[in-house]
Design an enzyme around this catalytic site. Structure first.
Site, PDB file in Angstrom:
ATOM      1  N   TRP A 186      -5.833   1.251   9.305  1.00  0.00           N
ATOM      2  CA  TRP A 186      -6.706   0.378  10.241  1.00  0.00           C
ATOM      3  C   TRP A 186      -6.109  -0.498  11.253  1.00  0.00           C
ATOM      4  O   TRP A 186      -6.435  -0.694  12.595  1.00  0.00           O
ATOM      5  CB  TRP A 186      -8.254  -0.382   9.949  1.00  0.00           C
ATOM      6  CG  TRP A 186      -7.492  -1.498   8.394  1.00  0.00           C
ATOM      7  CD1 TRP A 186      -7.099  -1.550   7.250  1.00  0.00           C
ATOM      8  CD2 TRP A 186      -7.207  -2.789   9.034  1.00  0.00           C
ATOM      9  NE1 TRP A 186      -6.795  -2.846   6.736  1.00  0.00           N
ATOM     10  CE2 TRP A 186      -6.640  -3.827   8.202  1.00  0.00           C
ATOM     11  CE3 TRP A 186      -7.420  -3.180  10.115  1.00  0.00           C
ATOM     12  CZ2 TRP A 186      -5.959  -4.881   7.746  1.00  0.00           C
ATOM     13  CZ3 TRP A 186      -6.454  -4.874  10.069  1.00  0.00           C
ATOM     14  CH2 TRP A 186      -6.352  -5.419   8.833  1.00  0.00           C
ATOM     15  N   LYS A 206      -5.625  11.255   7.086  1.00  0.00           N
ATOM     16  CA  LYS A 206      -6.467  10.789   6.454  1.00  0.00           C
ATOM     17  C   LYS A 206      -6.915   9.806   7.680  1.00  0.00           C
ATOM     18  O   LYS A 206      -5.929   8.593   7.135  1.00  0.00           O
ATOM     19  CB  LYS A 206      -6.737  10.197   5.237  1.00  0.00           C
ATOM     20  CG  LYS A 206      -8.201  10.240   5.014  1.00  0.00           C
ATOM     21  CD  LYS A 206      -7.801   9.365   3.405  1.00  0.00           C
ATOM     22  CE  LYS A 206      -7.459   8.107   3.240  1.00  0.00           C
ATOM     23  NZ  LYS A 206      -8.096   6.808   4.242  1.00  0.00           N
ATOM     24  N   PRO A 207      -6.910   8.634   8.582  1.00  0.00           N
ATOM     25  CA  PRO A 207      -7.162   7.856   9.154  1.00  0.00           C
ATOM     26  C   PRO A 207      -8.518   6.576   8.014  1.00  0.00           C
ATOM     27  O   PRO A 207      -8.533   6.778   7.172  1.00  0.00           O
ATOM     28  CB  PRO A 207      -8.091   7.318  10.447  1.00  0.00           C
ATOM     29  CG  PRO A 207      -9.182   8.939  10.123  1.00  0.00           C
ATOM     30  CD  PRO A 207      -8.085   9.986   9.220  1.00  0.00           C
ATOM     31  N   GLY A 227       0.626   1.448   4.696  1.00  0.00           N
ATOM     32  CA  GLY A 227      -0.212   1.143   4.594  1.00  0.00           C
ATOM     33  C   GLY A 227       0.281  -0.358   3.918  1.00  0.00           C
ATOM     34  O   GLY A 227       1.249  -0.651   3.563  1.00  0.00           O
ATOM     35  N   GLU A 243       5.520   3.361   4.973  1.00  0.00           N
ATOM     36  CA  GLU A 243       5.673   1.892   5.869  1.00  0.00           C
ATOM     37  C   GLU A 243       5.097   0.474   5.683  1.00  0.00           C
ATOM     38  O   GLU A 243       3.440   1.355   5.667  1.00  0.00           O
ATOM     39  CB  GLU A 243       5.620   2.668   7.723  1.00  0.00           C
ATOM     40  CG  GLU A 243       6.116   1.145   8.555  1.00  0.00           C
ATOM     41  CD  GLU A 243       5.144   0.250   8.964  1.00  0.00           C
ATOM     42  OE1 GLU A 243       5.416  -0.425   7.721  1.00  0.00           O
ATOM     43  OE2 GLU A 243       4.517   0.642   9.813  1.00  0.00           O
ATOM     44  N   CYS A 292       2.483  -5.616  10.022  1.00  0.00           N
ATOM     45  CA  CYS A 292       3.348  -5.649   9.279  1.00  0.00           C
ATOM     46  C   CYS A 292       4.628  -5.924   9.490  1.00  0.00           C
ATOM     47  O   CYS A 292       5.211  -6.410   8.780  1.00  0.00           O
ATOM     48  CB  CYS A 292       3.302  -3.820   8.196  1.00  0.00           C
ATOM     49  SG  CYS A 292       3.876  -2.969   9.785  1.00  0.00           S
ATOM     50  N   GLU A 304       2.134 -12.135   2.017  1.00  0.00           N
ATOM     51  CA  GLU A 304       2.004 -11.170   3.465  1.00  0.00           C
ATOM     52  C   GLU A 304       0.767 -11.752   3.975  1.00  0.00           C
ATOM     53  O   GLU A 304      -0.673 -11.409   3.073  1.00  0.00           O
ATOM     54  CB  GLU A 304       2.237  -9.335   3.199  1.00  0.00           C
ATOM     55  CG  GLU A 304       1.807  -8.732   4.745  1.00  0.00           C
ATOM     56  CD  GLU A 304       1.868  -7.485   4.786  1.00  0.00           C
ATOM     57  OE1 GLU A 304       1.732  -6.956   4.160  1.00  0.00           O
ATOM     58  OE2 GLU A 304       2.996  -7.330   5.806  1.00  0.00           O
TER      59      GLU A 304
HETATM   60  P1  ADP Z   1      -4.282  -2.166   3.864  1.00  0.00           P
HETATM   61  O1  ADP Z   1      -4.513  -3.188   2.661  1.00  0.00           O
HETATM   62  O2  ADP Z   1      -3.621  -2.792   4.726  1.00  0.00           O
HETATM   63  O3  ADP Z   1      -5.987  -2.231   4.509  1.00  0.00           O
HETATM   64  P2  ADP Z   1      -4.094   0.420   2.014  1.00  0.00           P
HETATM   65  O4  ADP Z   1      -2.875   0.447   1.738  1.00  0.00           O
HETATM   66  O5  ADP Z   1      -5.330   0.008   1.526  1.00  0.00           O
HETATM   67  O6  ADP Z   1      -4.444  -1.169   3.386  1.00  0.00           O
HETATM   68  O7  ADP Z   1      -5.278   1.375   3.475  1.00  0.00           O
HETATM   69  C1  ADP Z   1      -3.857   1.908   3.824  1.00  0.00           C
HETATM   70  C2  ADP Z   1      -4.449   3.471   4.575  1.00  0.00           C
HETATM   71  O8  ADP Z   1      -4.759   3.465   2.662  1.00  0.00           O
HETATM   72  C3  ADP Z   1      -5.310   3.344   4.582  1.00  0.00           C
HETATM   73  O9  ADP Z   1      -5.977   4.778   5.308  1.00  0.00           O
HETATM   74  C4  ADP Z   1      -6.951   3.705   2.856  1.00  0.00           C
HETATM   75  O10 ADP Z   1      -7.972   4.571   3.244  1.00  0.00           O
HETATM   76  C5  ADP Z   1      -6.140   4.118   2.619  1.00  0.00           C
HETATM   77  N1  ADP Z   1      -6.013   4.289   1.356  1.00  0.00           N
HETATM   78  C6  ADP Z   1      -6.173   3.450   0.084  1.00  0.00           C
HETATM   79  N2  ADP Z   1      -6.222   3.139  -0.881  1.00  0.00           N
HETATM   80  C7  ADP Z   1      -6.269   4.682  -1.213  1.00  0.00           C
HETATM   81  C8  ADP Z   1      -5.871   5.462  -2.433  1.00  0.00           C
HETATM   82  N3  ADP Z   1      -5.700   4.999  -3.418  1.00  0.00           N
HETATM   83  N4  ADP Z   1      -5.261   6.576  -1.959  1.00  0.00           N
HETATM   84  C9  ADP Z   1      -5.170   7.655  -0.787  1.00  0.00           C
HETATM   85  N5  ADP Z   1      -5.319   6.584   0.157  1.00  0.00           N
HETATM   86  C10 ADP Z   1      -5.545   5.597   0.028  1.00  0.00           C
END
Ligand code: ADP
Length: 484
Positions: free
Chosen positions: A154, A178-179, A232, A254, A288, A386
């Site tokens: 996000w 998948k955003p 993420g 990343e 990040c 972080e």
């Molecule tokens: P942040 O802590 O910066 O929100 P996340 O790693 O939780 O980072 O989120 C980054 C992306 O990963 C988002 O698109 C989120 O929906 C996705 N995401 C979170 N959990 C999962 C999962 N178990 N499998 C796949 N994608 C995921």
């Protein structure tokens, strides 16, 4: 939202060239005031499978397009992003919170990857290699890897998509994106423009969902998806890497960072202060590559913290839509709670709050004051975790050896920064930092033309630059025999 081009505000997923709505939806909120902006399709496993099938079918067509033809469509997409800059930035600020000027910067930065990789599409060269026997000739070609699953965060809802998708499409791959569930509107606006640019159906798909684990698992377990590109958290990155093992997918990650920002005694202090502000408070500290730990050498420590704190005090906090605002809201309650907790931990261990240190105004706001913490020490959570918020802990150090050791004392290895003038030390320090990226006398390092990426638990793979396409191609070699 007052958009010039209202069609950019889409709320349905984009599968096989169609906007597809689902009976179930989820709400998207403006982080500044908590208001609901839109209700977006909540896709599940079956929509994800449809998108993967569509991308797999489209791959057979798209890969056969000439590089020039793919480049022309990408260039059109790039131009459309610039033509709609104001609207795209407004959508971004409304769902994400960052100041409008930063959102415009992100849209231009994101579009620059599309332009760059449109150009790179024509330069996916192979080699001819002198054969190992008199009658042998060897050549290599690079081919698109196949369907790519891109999972994006996000904090850069637009640019993290184009940075992955542009090289993928340029190489001849097709994509299922998948955003983040917090910011899908910027992604869907890109889909509207992708359709207008003329990508064939199925080449570009977007799955909006609240159920990231199910959609993520459907992607990683599908044999049709040949590559996962993720930006993420490190925790989710590790999970996706494990999930991708069964089908041996190529993976780019990343992930998180814990960037050191070092100021040596011989640095230009005013420039270091400006660099630290840029590297810390952009996007309310939610990138990040944000400076996470600032190390100031003993000889300039007092001067640095005084100058830095007085500039930080002036940073205007508020609604990203207001032109004078420099720091917007944080993304969600969970994030601001975490920041409150690490600041409390630091205070409990003897840190001094030089400015900020709390939420702004009412308790339900997501605005956190730009904060500077002096006397930070390595036993505090801010040293290891972080922060991902507008909080700058400052550590005092004496020697180059000591600061290198502290800087490298982390599992992360994404961005690092330092300011100094001695050119021999500049080389020593740049070489000693265990990071994928080093900013030397600058706090701004992101650009399309350089390879962005990390080492250690910050991930692997490089985005942007001439290397960015490598993650989306396979090298095949052909051995020709019988050349008598
Ligand atoms: P942040 O802590 O910066 O929100 P996340 O790693 O939780 O980072 O989120 C980054 C992306 O990963 C988002 O698109 C989120 O929906 C996705 N995401 C979170 N959990 C999962 C999962 N178990 N499998 C796949 N994608 C995921």
């Amino acid at each position: 939202m007052n958009l010039l081009n209202k069609s950019l505000l889409q709320t349905s997923a984009y599968i096989n060239g169609q906007f597809v709505s689902t009976p179930k939806t989820f709400e998207i909120h403006n982080p500044y005031n908590g208001k609901t902006i839109a209700e977006v399709s909540d896709c599940g496993i079956s929509e994800t499978e449809q998108a993967i099938q569509a991308a797999s079918k489209a791959f057979k067509v798209w890969r056969k397009y000439s590089a020039g033809k793919r480049a022309r469509i990408l260039k059109k997409w790039y131009q459309l992003q610039l033509n709609n800059l104001e609207d795209l930035a407004l959508i971004l600020t409304t769902e994400q919170g960052k100041p409008l000027a930063e959102s415009k910067g992100e849209i231009k930065y994101g579009a620059s990857f599309v332009e760059w990789f449109a150009e790179e599409a024509r330069r996916i060269y192979g080699d001819t290699i002198p054969g190992h026997a008199g009658d042998k000739r060897i050549m290599t070609i690079k081919q698109p890897i196949g369907v790519v699953g891109a999972i994006t965060p996000w904090n850069f809802p637009s640019a993290m998509i184009t940075r992955k998708v542009a090289p993928a499409l340029a190489a001849g791959c097709t994509v299922v994106i998948k955003p983040s569930e917090l910011t899908p509107l910027s992604a869907l606006a890109l889909a509207v423009l992708a359709e207008e640019a003329g990508f064939p159906p199925g080449v570009f798909n977007i799955i909006t969902t609240q159920d990231a684990p199910s959609v993520g698992n459907t992607m990683t377990s599908s044999p049709l998806i040949r590559k996962i590109s993720f930006t993420g958290s490190t925790a989710v990155g590790k999970l996706l890497l494990k999930q991708s093992a069964d089908t041996i997918k190529k993976v780019s990650l990343e992930l998180g960072g814990n960037a050191p920002f070092i100021v040596f005694d011989d640095a230009d202090i005013d420039k270091a202060v400006d660099g630290a502000i840029a590297a810390k408070y952009r996007n309310a500290g939610q990138t990040c590559i944000c400076a996470n730990r600032i190390f100031a050498q003993a000889g300039i420590y007092d001067t640095f913290i005084n100058k830095f704190s007085s500039k930080v005090k002036e940073l205007e906090l508020g609604n990203g839509i207001d032109p004078q605002v420099i720091v917007g809201p944080m993304i969600e309650e969970k994030a601001i709670k975490f920041v409150e907790q690490v600041v409390e931990d630091a205070q409990g261990k003897g840190a001094e709050i030089l400015t900020g240190g709390q939420r702004h105004g009412e308790s339900q706001t997501l605005l956190y004051q730009p904060t500077v913490i002096g006397n930070a020490t390595t036993d505090m959570e801010v040293f290891r975790k972080e922060i991902f918020g507008p909080v700058a802990p400052i550590f005092k150090f004496e020697t180059e050896e000591e600061v290198i050791e502290m800087a490298n004392d982390t599992n992360y290895g994404l961005a690092s920064y330092f300011y100094g003038r001695d050119y021999a030390r500049i080389w020593r320090v740049a070489e000693a930092l265990e990071y994928g990226m080093v900013g030397i006398n600058t706090g701004m390092i992101s650009t399309t033309v350089a390879p962005f990426g990390g080492v250690k638990e910050s991930g692997f793979g490089r985005e942007g630059s001439k290397y960015g396409i490598d993650d989306y191609v396979e090298i095949k070699y052909m051995c020709w025999g019988g050349v008598e």
